[in-house]
Write a protein that holds these residues in place. Sequence first.
Motif, short mmCIF file in Angstrom:
data_model
loop_
_atom_site.label_atom_id
_atom_site.label_comp_id
_atom_site.label_asym_id
_atom_site.label_seq_id
_atom_site.Cartn_x
_atom_site.Cartn_y
_atom_site.Cartn_z
N ARG A 133 36.96 39.20 49.93
CA ARG A 133 38.35 39.45 49.54
C ARG A 133 39.28 39.06 50.68
O ARG A 133 38.98 39.29 51.84
CB ARG A 133 38.54 40.91 49.18
N GLY A 155 43.80 41.29 48.90
CA GLY A 155 42.70 42.07 48.35
C GLY A 155 41.96 41.35 47.24
O GLY A 155 41.11 41.92 46.58
N CYS A 156 42.30 40.10 47.01
CA CYS A 156 41.70 39.31 45.94
C CYS A 156 40.76 38.26 46.52
O CYS A 156 40.86 37.89 47.68
CB CYS A 156 42.79 38.59 45.13
N TYR A 157 39.86 37.78 45.67
CA TYR A 157 38.99 36.68 46.07
C TYR A 157 39.76 35.37 45.96
O TYR A 157 40.53 35.17 45.01
CB TYR A 157 37.76 36.61 45.16
#
Length: 153
Positions: free
Chosen positions: A7, A12-14
Amino acid sequence: MRIGSQREASSGCYAAMAMLPCSAAGEALQHRAAEQLARDWPLLRQHIALELQFDQVTDDGLTAQDIRLAAGFAWAQRPLEASLPVLQRLVQASSASLPLLAAAVATPTALGELAQQAGVSGRKALVAALRQQAAAALQTLGVDAALLHLPLK
């Protein structure tokens, strides 16, 4: 085409990479990349907490494309994270003893602990040792960097 294995700190994202083709050659490239991701996803999803659906693609074991990608990791600068599925297939196909590489592809989130167990100092030294084991595995399969026109390290 590709989904990051960690992440991003800021979101907080891929991370994800997509492709929009603008030619017939681009469409062919997009199709091959989508097939590779669909083929790799069963191995990747063990390490990426996402629920994604792909068309079912049969895994034919270690392919010529896999060998090129594994060679890119072993003898060039292909990143470990981008190589995990290919390296997992290489470990399965090789008769060489690859304890470090097998452990790294099984638990890529524990590389710090693996470096300590292997007696190497830091991620860079660990990746160098993993590259050596990948090269040894490829050589047992009769693959040589010079035959693939890759720069030797």
